[in-house]
Design an enzyme around this catalytic site. Structure first.
Site, PDB file in Angstrom:
ATOM      1  N   LYS B 179       0.879  -1.178   0.000  1.00  0.00           N
ATOM      2  CA  LYS B 179       0.000   0.000   0.000  1.00  0.00           C
ATOM      3  C   LYS B 179       0.910   1.220   0.000  1.00  0.00           C
ATOM      4  CE  LYS B 179      -1.058   2.526   2.808  1.00  0.00           C
ATOM      5  NZ  LYS B 179      -0.595   3.832   3.387  1.00  0.00           N
ATOM      6  N   THR B 190       2.639   6.683   3.798  1.00  0.00           N
ATOM      7  CA  THR B 190       3.369   5.502   4.234  1.00  0.00           C
ATOM      8  C   THR B 190       3.351   4.434   3.171  1.00  0.00           C
ATOM      9  OG1 THR B 190       2.801   5.903   6.504  1.00  0.00           O
ATOM     10  CG2 THR B 190       3.481   3.679   5.953  1.00  0.00           C
ATOM     11  N   GLU B 275      -2.726   9.529  -7.020  1.00  0.00           N
ATOM     12  CA  GLU B 275      -3.659  10.526  -7.544  1.00  0.00           C
ATOM     13  C   GLU B 275      -2.846  11.724  -7.964  1.00  0.00           C
ATOM     14  OE1 GLU B 275      -6.964  12.014  -5.326  1.00  0.00           O
ATOM     15  OE2 GLU B 275      -7.732   9.992  -5.017  1.00  0.00           O
ATOM     16  N   ASN B 397      -2.579  18.063  -2.072  1.00  0.00           N
ATOM     17  CA  ASN B 397      -1.695  18.304  -0.938  1.00  0.00           C
ATOM     18  C   ASN B 397      -1.947  19.629  -0.250  1.00  0.00           C
ATOM     19  OD1 ASN B 397       0.294  16.033  -0.595  1.00  0.00           O
ATOM     20  ND2 ASN B 397       0.332  16.350  -2.799  1.00  0.00           N
ATOM     21  N   THR B 402      -5.144  19.208   8.374  1.00  0.00           N
ATOM     22  CA  THR B 402      -4.895  18.308   9.497  1.00  0.00           C
ATOM     23  C   THR B 402      -6.142  18.194  10.370  1.00  0.00           C
ATOM     24  OG1 THR B 402      -3.830  20.250  10.413  1.00  0.00           O
ATOM     25  CG2 THR B 402      -2.418  18.452   9.754  1.00  0.00           C
TER      26      THR B 402
END
Lengths: 402, 402
Positions: B179, B190, B275, B397, B402
């Protein structure tokens, strides 16, 4: 004591003349051929790109300065970088030097050359041959602004500044001009800076100059790449009659501080002028083991695409800051790291402080702010100024075609 | 002889069971708790992020593998990275290991744990405590696809593959899942990879595995940053009854090649799924002095924002390629560099070849192509796969909060 001269330029110090004319290298017809000249040869200090792919004028200037550091001036063209142009490119750079020396009646080996603009095309030498003779007669002590204009590529405004340093022996002046397309134009991402001063400087000033360049031009980052042409030249002609050696320690310190501030202002003007740039963020790394490590961390974080997009998106994303700090190659200790956005501590010992994000959002919505990363490893620090990564950046860089 | 099994997964080799369930860590309600299990303990090899800021499960897994490399399995959660979570985070990682060991009736110290998702938030342990007991009873040899799904964060599709290697002793199988959010989600960048095989592997296979990771997961680049959680685990349980030591040289080579291909496919799937990615470019650096130098140049060029935006803009901009190659920190010689876009040579000895740009444009408009940078310094080479830098990248991005 020193003061910054907002309208200062490369002709602010005594004994310097400059000019800028239209030679037709630029299709826009804007000024593209410039000269800075000192009747009295100046002690010249150069700092050049670390890129292993270097344009002909960079290679040539290094060679000239190895032979002789008493330099009368520099001829500069914009619109064409004379980079990746092989043997023909080197011949053309040499011819530019000879043309400048001939027209100014200077000794062989006493002129430098800089080029900035597109990569991989030969210079239109007939235009340079034709227009250099008209560049010289109109050299003037009032030509500093023309000089600053003619070295621009896709800069939207010319960049110049000056400083005056008071000493017991009289006033010493510093003047400078810079150009940098920053994010603007991918194949023209050359940074040039020219600084003049009428103090006389000793040979061992190179080290101080190098350090000031580290803290100014080498502390701004737009793309993370160094161009093939980046050049910074300092000319010290001693026309004030004052020598650095004559100054007392405090005066020396003042002069170095003034020169450093001139360089930092010229460097920051490049970042501010970056098209596509919506923010100017100061990344300050503190408590590093060495200054080099502080700089490495600051530069890595400032160059991180994830950090740059977060800055653009006005997102107080401390996770990206912490992760980037850890990823820089410098051996940091996660649980020793504190991070501040503006005044507010967002990370304490590697963990989030849980601070209210609305408080942080007020900071990251500002056009300029500071991010402090405190490593808890030593006493050294470094600052890097950076722009953000915007849609406009992608558009400009993607739409440009060779 | 080996063949790639398109529908292969972590349960393709004998003796492995897997599962994936919904525990509610993800707000979306998608599967987010997974387990890979081998009844017979497997020799486990791990490669972890080089980031100095490491998540609790990474620190813990390293510690466990230092004590014991005979491992029954791994418990994985998605939706929360358990990174920058301090002492509480480490306690939670340890509890996950204990829960897995208890439910599978495995010895203490025989389980690993991986987490992926948002940074800086404590794991919702009550959900993990509640759902681990239901994860285990339904472990199955057909659970490989469930496993691959439950480890996804913002991946748009699950990533799995397998291979079967024919040997004189019988067939050995390899299966894997990965992944990686790639460009997708900044705080979730990650990369996790799990590979199983039913061959028995010797301790000194770590070196080979590390090299295969270098040529696969460490040769893809989206952001240039390493995350706090990147982990790659290889489980070799020997359930086929065949040991690597029994193979002849050619068979060993075949097995290593098959494993390498499985890892490369899993790595490339991450790039393809990014993406915002519109291109997959292979940067191949040849004739370097060392493989490390080849990799440094390839990685620097592939990470250059100027190169990435040119790729997005379908601009055959060789000047940026050459300049980036010179800027990587590796001591290259400009006049020894040749560059090819697809089949076409664009740079010869550091100068442009003047090739027709319409010819080049046909290549750079393709969704996948190769850029070769030939340094002319030695015999080593390296490849890096990279995506481009698009508007979509910036949007995703920048808009994330957050």
């Amino acid at each position: 004591m020193y003061e910054i001269l907002i309208e200062g330029n490369v002709c602010s110090p005594q004994g310097f003349q400059a000019n800028g004319v239209r030679s037709g290298i630029k299709e826009s017809g804007k000024p593209d051929l410039a000269m800075l000249f000192s009747e009295k040869p100046a002690r010249c200090f150069g700092v050049f790109t670390q890129n292993n792919v270097q344009a002909a004028p960079v290679i040539l200037d290094r060679e000239i300065l190895e032979q002789n550091t008493k330099i009368h001036g520099v001829i500069v063209n914009s619109g064409n970088a004379n980079a990746c142009t092989g043997a023909q490119g080197m011949q053309n750079a040499q011819e530019m030097v000879k043309l400048a020396e001939k027209e100014t009646k200077s000794d062989a080996g006493s002129f430098l050359v800089c080029s900035t603009g597109i990569i991989g095309h030969q210079l239109p030498m007939e235009k340079i041959r034709q227009h250099t003779p008209e560049l010289v007669p109109s050299l003037s002590e009032r030509g500093g602004h023309h000089f600053a204009e003619a070295i621009m590529t896709t800069d939207t405004r010319s960049k110049h500044i000056g400083a005056a340093v008071a000493t017991a022996h009289g006033v010493v002046k510093i003047g400078g001009a810079s150009k940098g397309s920053g994010m603007i134009h991918p194949n023209m991402a050359t940074m040039l800076a020219f600084v003049s001063t009428d103090i006389a400087l000793p040979d061992d000033f190179q080290e101080i100059y190098q350090e000031l360049i580290e803290a100014s031009f080498n502390s701004i980052t737009v793309d993370g790449d160094q161009s093939t042409n980046d050049t910074s030249l300092l000319f010290a002609n001693g026309a004030s009659g004052i020598a650095y050696a004559d100054l007392n320690e405090q005066e020396k310190q003042q002069f170095v501080q003034a020169l450093g501030e001139v360089l930092q202002i010229l460097a920051r003007k490049i970042i501010e002028d970056g098209e596509g740039a919506t923010k100017l963020v100061t990344f300050q790394v503190e408590q590093a083991r060495t200054r080099e490590e502080a700089r490495s961390v600051a530069r890595f974080v400032a160059n991180s695409k994830l950090v740059k997009t977060a800055v653009f998106g006005e997102d107080p994303n401390w996770g990206r800051l912490l992760s980037a700090a850890g990823s820089s190659g410098v051996k940091v200790k996660a649980d020793a790291i504190d991070i501040y956005i503006g005044e507010h501590q967002v990370v304490l010992g590697g963990c989030g402080t849980g601070i209210d994000e609305d408080v942080l959002r007020k900071i990251v919505c500002l056009p300029e702010y500071t991010i402090r990363i405190v490593l808890g490893l030593g006493k050294e620090e470094a600052r890097v100024w950076a722009s953000d990564l915007s849609y406009e950046y992608v558009r400009i860089n993607a739409e440009y075609t060779t």
